[in-house]
Design a protein around this motif. Structure first.
Motif, PDB file in Angstrom:
ATOM      1  N   LEU A 118       0.893  -1.240   0.049  1.00  0.00           N
ATOM      2  CA  LEU A 118      -0.081  -0.168   0.037  1.00  0.00           C
ATOM      3  C   LEU A 118       0.887   1.233   0.077  1.00  0.00           C
ATOM      4  N   PRO A 119       1.295   1.724  -1.431  1.00  0.00           N
ATOM      5  CA  PRO A 119       2.370   2.852  -1.385  1.00  0.00           C
ATOM      6  C   PRO A 119       1.798   4.291  -0.443  1.00  0.00           C
ATOM      7  N   GLN A 120       0.209   4.317  -0.216  1.00  0.00           N
ATOM      8  CA  GLN A 120      -0.158   5.672   0.229  1.00  0.00           C
ATOM      9  C   GLN A 120       0.187   5.483   1.751  1.00  0.00           C
ATOM     10  N   ILE A 121       0.035   4.330   2.556  1.00  0.00           N
ATOM     11  CA  ILE A 121       0.398   3.894   3.885  1.00  0.00           C
ATOM     12  C   ILE A 121       1.965   4.050   4.001  1.00  0.00           C
ATOM     13  N   LYS A 122       2.770   3.389   3.025  1.00  0.00           N
ATOM     14  CA  LYS A 122       4.135   3.692   2.992  1.00  0.00           C
ATOM     15  C   LYS A 122       4.706   4.995   3.134  1.00  0.00           C
ATOM     16  N   GLU A 123       3.979   5.891   2.229  1.00  0.00           N
ATOM     17  CA  GLU A 123       4.497   7.320   2.252  1.00  0.00           C
ATOM     18  C   GLU A 123       4.122   8.104   3.437  1.00  0.00           C
ATOM     19  N   MET A 124       2.937   7.648   3.870  1.00  0.00           N
ATOM     20  CA  MET A 124       2.597   8.436   5.207  1.00  0.00           C
ATOM     21  C   MET A 124       3.488   7.939   6.543  1.00  0.00           C
ATOM     22  N   LEU A 125       3.938   6.794   6.389  1.00  0.00           N
ATOM     23  CA  LEU A 125       4.784   6.180   7.663  1.00  0.00           C
ATOM     24  C   LEU A 125       6.084   6.620   7.344  1.00  0.00           C
ATOM     25  N   ILE A 126       6.571   6.743   6.220  1.00  0.00           N
ATOM     26  CA  ILE A 126       7.930   7.469   5.888  1.00  0.00           C
ATOM     27  C   ILE A 126       7.964   8.761   6.522  1.00  0.00           C
ATOM     28  N   LEU A 127       6.943   9.545   6.274  1.00  0.00           N
ATOM     29  CA  LEU A 127       6.898  11.013   6.586  1.00  0.00           C
ATOM     30  C   LEU A 127       6.783  11.101   8.212  1.00  0.00           C
ATOM     31  N   GLN A 128       5.986  10.341   8.497  1.00  0.00           N
ATOM     32  CA  GLN A 128       5.584  10.217  10.202  1.00  0.00           C
ATOM     33  C   GLN A 128       6.869   9.932  10.901  1.00  0.00           C
ATOM     34  N   MET A 129       7.621   8.789  10.497  1.00  0.00           N
ATOM     35  CA  MET A 129       8.907   8.216  11.148  1.00  0.00           C
ATOM     36  C   MET A 129       9.907   9.453  11.238  1.00  0.00           C
ATOM     37  N   GLU A 130      10.052   9.883   9.767  1.00  0.00           N
ATOM     38  CA  GLU A 130      11.210  11.149   9.858  1.00  0.00           C
ATOM     39  C   GLU A 130      10.759  12.146  10.697  1.00  0.00           C
ATOM     40  N   GLU A 131       9.425  12.505  10.650  1.00  0.00           N
ATOM     41  CA  GLU A 131       9.147  13.590  11.880  1.00  0.00           C
ATOM     42  C   GLU A 131       9.494  13.212  13.253  1.00  0.00           C
ATOM     43  N   TRP A 132       9.140  11.887  13.416  1.00  0.00           N
ATOM     44  CA  TRP A 132       9.657  11.440  14.905  1.00  0.00           C
ATOM     45  C   TRP A 132      11.240  11.686  15.038  1.00  0.00           C
ATOM     46  N   ARG A 133      11.854  10.979  14.122  1.00  0.00           N
ATOM     47  CA  ARG A 133      13.464  10.740  14.126  1.00  0.00           C
ATOM     48  C   ARG A 133      14.154  12.121  14.198  1.00  0.00           C
ATOM     49  N   THR A 134      13.345  13.236  13.511  1.00  0.00           N
ATOM     50  CA  THR A 134      14.053  14.470  13.361  1.00  0.00           C
ATOM     51  C   THR A 134      13.773  15.218  14.740  1.00  0.00           C
ATOM     52  N   PHE A 135      12.758  14.820  15.380  1.00  0.00           N
ATOM     53  CA  PHE A 135      12.596  15.577  16.653  1.00  0.00           C
ATOM     54  C   PHE A 135      13.477  14.907  17.837  1.00  0.00           C
ATOM     55  N   LEU A 136      13.630  13.557  17.510  1.00  0.00           N
ATOM     56  CA  LEU A 136      14.432  12.913  18.665  1.00  0.00           C
ATOM     57  C   LEU A 136      15.663  13.003  18.386  1.00  0.00           C
ATOM     58  N   THR A 137      16.274  13.197  17.285  1.00  0.00           N
ATOM     59  CA  THR A 137      17.578  13.738  17.006  1.00  0.00           C
ATOM     60  C   THR A 137      17.881  14.975  17.805  1.00  0.00           C
ATOM     61  N   HIS A 138      17.133  15.886  17.542  1.00  0.00           N
ATOM     62  CA  HIS A 138      17.211  17.548  18.117  1.00  0.00           C
ATOM     63  C   HIS A 138      17.316  17.241  19.988  1.00  0.00           C
ATOM     64  N   PHE A 139      16.681  16.373  20.211  1.00  0.00           N
ATOM     65  CA  PHE A 139      16.467  16.185  21.710  1.00  0.00           C
ATOM     66  C   PHE A 139      17.621  15.724  22.065  1.00  0.00           C
ATOM     67  N   ILE A 140      17.961  14.430  21.347  1.00  0.00           N
ATOM     68  CA  ILE A 140      19.496  13.836  21.888  1.00  0.00           C
ATOM     69  C   ILE A 140      20.416  14.654  21.585  1.00  0.00           C
ATOM     70  N   GLN A 141      20.450  15.726  20.704  1.00  0.00           N
ATOM     71  CA  GLN A 141      21.721  16.463  20.529  1.00  0.00           C
ATOM     72  C   GLN A 141      21.938  17.419  21.783  1.00  0.00           C
ATOM     73  N   GLU A 142      20.570  17.885  22.185  1.00  0.00           N
ATOM     74  CA  GLU A 142      20.318  18.671  23.404  1.00  0.00           C
ATOM     75  C   GLU A 142      20.908  18.107  24.470  1.00  0.00           C
ATOM     76  N   MET A 143      20.667  16.607  24.928  1.00  0.00           N
ATOM     77  CA  MET A 143      21.241  16.037  25.829  1.00  0.00           C
ATOM     78  C   MET A 143      22.830  15.767  25.825  1.00  0.00           C
TER      79      MET A 143
END
Length: 200
Positions: A118-143
């Motif tokens: 299901l390409p639409q689900i895949k695209e949505m998950l890619i975007l969502q997981m990248e959003e989470w990863r980007t924020f987590l990267t920022h938080f870890i860098q702060e730590m």
């Protein structure tokens, strides 16, 4: 909150509970919007008043039990007197338990399994997981900046590894509930080489 807002929230909650139950039992592809609304006791109009399609609804189920973790961490970053180490550990334990109990992490696992079909689900998950990863990267860098994370690995790699641990422990617990989801926390502590900078 007025009566209309409360009814709207109740409708969303009942539809989401229905979706989690049916997707868990039948799988995403075998579950229709008709079945979801019938199981929840609503009409299709009740569904489409809140969701555009089944894909958007499915992503909402995933996000519902996970987004609070990132929102809470963001609120901590905005505070002047912040205790990033203890907050991160406390919120991580809460995430591991609540995401599973609310059905979000099992839905995420299911989404990953069906995403190639299901390409639409895949695209949505890619975007969502990248959003989470980007924020987590920022938080870890702060730590890292505060001397809490001692690992020589860069913040993005640690964020990706942390998400992999979250998913991995969820998969194992889903298959064998003798595997405790919270056991991911000491692994994260070791991986990140977390330390209290005040106790050095």
């Amino acid at each position: 909150m007025n009566l209309y807002q409360k009814q709207s929230e109740d409708t969303i909650n009942k539809l989401m509970q229905s979706g989690i139950e049916l997707f868990s039992k039948q799988g995403y592809s075998a579950t229709s919007i008709d079945q979801i609304v019938k199981h929840a006791g609503y009409s299709k109009g009740g569904f489409y008043a809140h969701f555009s399609n089944k894909e958007e609804f499915f992503l909402k189920l995933i996000k519902e039990g996970i987004d609070f973790f990132f929102e809470d961490l963001q609120a901590v970053l905005n505070k002047k007197d912040r205790d990033l180490l203890n907050v991160f550990l406390q919120y991580s334990k809460r995430l591991l338990n609540e995401a599973y109990e609310k059905g979000s992490s099992p839905m995420l696992l299911q989404g990953c399994m069906i995403s190639n079909e299901l390409p639409q689900i895949k695209e949505m998950l890619i975007l969502q997981m990248e959003e989470w990863r980007t924020f987590l990267t920022h938080f870890i860098q702060e730590m890292k900046n505060e001397g809490i994370v001692g690992s020589p690995l860069d913040a993005r790699t640690l964020a990706t590894a942390g998400m992999a641990l979250f998913n991995g422990f969820n998969v194992q617990h889903f298959i064998d509930n003798r595997i405790q989801i919270e056991d991911a926390v000491p692994v994260i502590i070791e991986l990140f080489q977390l330390q209290d900078p005040n106790k050095k």
